[in-house]
Design a protein around this motif. Structure first.
Motif, short mmCIF file in Angstrom:
data_model
loop_
_atom_site.label_atom_id
_atom_site.label_comp_id
_atom_site.label_asym_id
_atom_site.label_seq_id
_atom_site.Cartn_x
_atom_site.Cartn_y
_atom_site.Cartn_z
N LEU A 213 52.39 29.25 47.41
CA LEU A 213 51.92 28.23 46.46
C LEU A 213 50.46 28.49 46.07
O LEU A 213 50.08 28.36 44.91
CB LEU A 213 52.04 26.86 47.10
CG LEU A 213 53.48 26.51 47.48
CD1 LEU A 213 53.51 25.22 48.26
CD2 LEU A 213 54.35 26.41 46.25
N SER A 214 49.68 28.86 47.06
CA SER A 214 48.27 29.13 46.84
C SER A 214 48.11 30.25 45.80
O SER A 214 47.14 30.27 45.02
CB SER A 214 47.70 29.55 48.20
OG SER A 214 46.36 29.74 48.12
N GLU A 215 49.06 31.18 45.79
CA GLU A 215 49.01 32.28 44.83
C GLU A 215 49.18 31.76 43.40
O GLU A 215 48.59 32.28 42.47
CB GLU A 215 50.09 33.31 45.17
CG GLU A 215 49.92 33.92 46.56
CD GLU A 215 48.58 34.63 46.72
OE1 GLU A 215 48.25 35.47 45.86
OE2 GLU A 215 47.86 34.32 47.68
N GLY A 216 50.01 30.73 43.26
CA GLY A 216 50.13 30.11 41.93
C GLY A 216 48.84 29.44 41.53
O GLY A 216 48.38 29.52 40.39
N LYS A 217 48.21 28.78 42.52
CA LYS A 217 46.98 28.04 42.21
C LYS A 217 45.84 28.96 41.80
O LYS A 217 44.98 28.60 41.00
CB LYS A 217 46.57 27.20 43.43
CG LYS A 217 47.59 26.08 43.62
CD LYS A 217 47.28 25.12 44.73
CE LYS A 217 48.37 24.05 44.72
NZ LYS A 217 48.28 23.08 45.77
N LYS A 218 45.85 30.18 42.32
CA LYS A 218 44.74 31.08 42.00
C LYS A 218 44.71 31.44 40.52
O LYS A 218 43.66 31.85 40.00
CB LYS A 218 44.82 32.34 42.85
CG LYS A 218 45.83 33.38 42.35
CD LYS A 218 45.89 34.56 43.28
CE LYS A 218 46.92 35.59 42.76
NZ LYS A 218 47.10 36.69 43.71
N THR A 219 45.84 31.27 39.82
CA THR A 219 45.88 31.70 38.42
C THR A 219 44.84 30.97 37.56
O THR A 219 44.41 31.49 36.54
CB THR A 219 47.28 31.52 37.80
OG1 THR A 219 47.67 30.15 37.92
CG2 THR A 219 48.30 32.42 38.47
N ALA A 220 44.44 29.77 37.98
CA ALA A 220 43.43 29.05 37.19
C ALA A 220 42.10 29.82 37.20
O ALA A 220 41.41 29.88 36.18
CB ALA A 220 43.22 27.64 37.75
N ALA A 221 41.77 30.42 38.33
CA ALA A 221 40.53 31.20 38.41
C ALA A 221 40.64 32.47 37.56
O ALA A 221 39.68 32.87 36.90
CB ALA A 221 40.22 31.57 39.86
N LEU A 222 41.82 33.08 37.57
CA LEU A 222 42.02 34.28 36.75
C LEU A 222 41.82 33.92 35.28
O LEU A 222 41.15 34.62 34.52
CB LEU A 222 43.43 34.85 36.97
CG LEU A 222 43.87 35.11 38.42
CD1 LEU A 222 45.30 35.66 38.47
CD2 LEU A 222 42.92 36.08 39.11
N GLU A 223 42.41 32.78 34.89
CA GLU A 223 42.30 32.36 33.48
C GLU A 223 40.86 32.05 33.09
O GLU A 223 40.40 32.47 32.03
CB GLU A 223 43.16 31.11 33.23
CG GLU A 223 44.65 31.41 33.25
CD GLU A 223 45.52 30.17 33.12
OE1 GLU A 223 45.01 29.11 32.66
OE2 GLU A 223 46.70 30.24 33.49
N VAL A 224 40.16 31.31 33.95
CA VAL A 224 38.77 30.95 33.62
C VAL A 224 37.97 32.23 33.33
O VAL A 224 37.27 32.32 32.31
CB VAL A 224 38.12 30.15 34.77
CG1 VAL A 224 36.60 30.13 34.64
CG2 VAL A 224 38.66 28.73 34.81
N CYS A 225 38.10 33.22 34.19
CA CYS A 225 37.30 34.44 34.01
C CYS A 225 37.74 35.21 32.77
O CYS A 225 36.90 35.71 32.02
CB CYS A 225 37.38 35.32 35.26
SG CYS A 225 36.54 34.56 36.67
N GLU A 226 39.04 35.26 32.53
CA GLU A 226 39.50 35.96 31.32
C GLU A 226 39.05 35.20 30.07
O GLU A 226 38.59 35.80 29.10
CB GLU A 226 41.02 36.15 31.32
CG GLU A 226 41.46 37.02 30.16
CD GLU A 226 42.96 37.34 30.10
OE1 GLU A 226 43.71 36.92 31.00
OE2 GLU A 226 43.37 37.99 29.12
N GLN A 227 39.19 33.87 30.10
CA GLN A 227 38.80 33.08 28.93
C GLN A 227 37.30 33.18 28.63
O GLN A 227 36.88 33.00 27.51
CB GLN A 227 39.23 31.61 29.12
CG GLN A 227 40.75 31.43 29.00
CD GLN A 227 41.25 30.06 29.43
OE1 GLN A 227 40.82 29.54 30.46
NE2 GLN A 227 42.17 29.47 28.68
N LEU A 228 36.51 33.48 29.67
CA LEU A 228 35.07 33.65 29.46
C LEU A 228 34.71 35.13 29.27
O LEU A 228 33.55 35.53 29.47
CB LEU A 228 34.29 33.07 30.64
CG LEU A 228 34.34 31.53 30.78
CD1 LEU A 228 33.62 31.09 32.06
CD2 LEU A 228 33.71 30.85 29.57
#
Ligand SMILES: *Cc1c(COP(=O)(O)O)cnc(C)c1O
Ligand SMILES: [Zn+2]
Length: 413
Positions: A213-228
């Protein structure tokens, strides 16, 4: 899953293969949370920034190379993740800062951040051939699991405390979950659910128990960095209950650092409600041992007396040189109004708590105005309209007459 090396216990460091264990380190029972270990050399050959630029999948599955799944044909069809990251200039100005972004995770299919974890949990259940999933939840993990499971026809048994807000219970019922309401706290519902999962052999979507589950949650951090544009922010503010989201964010950031996509880790700032601040208190003591409490906050999604992911949650903050901040329920309600009125993002109380922490630190002069700050909004305000109206007060009520309207305009508006 050739990109997954294994699972490692956060307490003793023992490593296991993914075939050896389903959930936790056998030496430590439900305390022995395990972390998924990846082969970053292999992933680095498969996942590049160029590949992401060309990727048209605007959901968490654009990062499938960094997720612990063997078979991408089993991922559920709902659109999860790639939520908007808004530059919130009016909000920033209000608190004397220049660069504030709001990531609105209330925009997920069941209206909370939890969909990121449920999506991976449901995909994993299908991979393992499981037909029934169970979870205990203060509300959002449950409604999220119910929705994601309904999207693929999996059955769910859900344990919720009696106090969960109505809208979340409505979601469960509408998605067709078997809803078991427990006369007790979330912590008691959690323990009952773990026992039920053993007794009946249901697949467990419990936070800080199921390692995927934690692996799913990490995707928000991946997105933030890509979006920036891969310029990691200086600080990320997030509300904390069990600590899985903040632990997941940390994992995502470390993934990106290991792949060389970002060159430093943002500071993670965990924000807790004063009446449910077990992790903030342990952090103050520089300890990884917690003192359980009976929580008391209107932010139901972070009302947790025994944070299940304490180790990762505390290390996430310590190792990114972040901190824990606590806010009162009043500050949370105020944050809901400011977010809605200055950035037009309607958050449930726990969803606005990250911002409440930022506002407090800014007020205390503890943030440099030039810092680049991201605030995660973790859940949508329609999940809990009672709290929203508690924050705003009731509307004016008049007779359908011009006289009444005039009187109101003169006296109150
Ligand atoms: C679950 C949840 C949180 C807290 O996440 P933890 O992993 O328990 O720390 C915060 N906000 C919302 C809206 C949630 O549903
Ligand atoms: Zn262990």
């Amino acid at each position: 899953m050739d990109h997954v090396k294994g699972l490692k216990c956060v307490l003793c460091g023992a490593e296991y293969s993914t075939d050896d264990i389903l959930y936790v380190c056998p030496k430590h029972g439900s305390e022995g949370i395990v972390d998924v270990i990846y082969d970053y050399d292999l992933i680095g050959r498969r996942l590049t920034k160029e590949k992401l630029v060309a990727c048209r999948d605007y959901s968490i599955w654009r990062y499938i190379d960094l997720l612990p799944l063997a078979d991408s044909s089993l991922i559920p069809p709902l659109q999860v993740g790639w939520t908007p990251l808004y530059k919130a200039d009016r909000l920033a100005e209000r608190i004397g800062l220049s660069h504030v972004w709001i990531k609105d995770d209330g925009r997920n299919p069941t209206a909370s951040f939890k969909d990121r974890a449920s999506a991976v949990g449901v995909a994993k259940a299908r991979e393992l051939g499981r037909e029934i999933i169970t979870a205990a939840s203060t509300g959002n993990a449950a409604s999220s699991l119910a929705g994601l499971a309904a999207s693929v026809g999996i059955e769910t048994y859900i344990f919720v405390p009696e106090t969960a807000p109505q809208a979340k219970i409505a979601q469960l019922l509408v998605f067709g979950a078997h809803v078991i309401m427990v006369r007790g706290t979330y912590d008691q519902a959690f323990d009952l659910c773990l026992q039920a999962s053993e007794e009946y052999g249901w697949y467990s979507r419990n936070t800080a128990y199921n390692p995927y589950l934690s692996e799913g949650k990490k995707t928000a951090a991946l997105e933030v960095c890509e979006q920036l544009g891969w310029q990691a922010p200086d600080k990320i503010f997030v509300s904390v209950g069990d600590g899985c989201i903040i632990g997941g964010l940390w994992k995502g950031l470390k993934d990106l650092q290991a792949l060389g996509f970002i060159d430093r880790l943002p500071q993670l700032i965990g924000v807790q409600a004063e009446g449910s601040a077990v992790l903030a208190e342990a952090w103050e003591r520089s300890s990884e041992e917690i003192k359980p409490i009976v929580p008391d906050t209107l932010a139901d999604s972070i009302s947790v007396g025994i944070p299940r992911d304490r180790i990762k949650a505390l290390r996430a903050v310590r190792e990114t040189e972040g901190e824990y901040v606590t806010v009162s329920d009043e500050e949370i309600l105020d944050a809901m109004l400011v977010l809605a009125r200055s950035a037009a993002v309607f958050a449930e109380p726990a969803g606005a708590t990250g911002y409440a922490g930022l506002a407090k630190m800014a007020r205390e002069g503890r943030i440099d105005p030039s810092e680049r700050v991201v605030v995660l909004v973790t859940g949508n305000g329609l999940k809990d309209v009672k709290s929203a109206i508690q924050a705003t007060g009731a509307p004016h009520l008049i007779e359908p007459s011009m006289d009444d309207l005039k009187r109101l305009m003169e006296t109150q508006l």
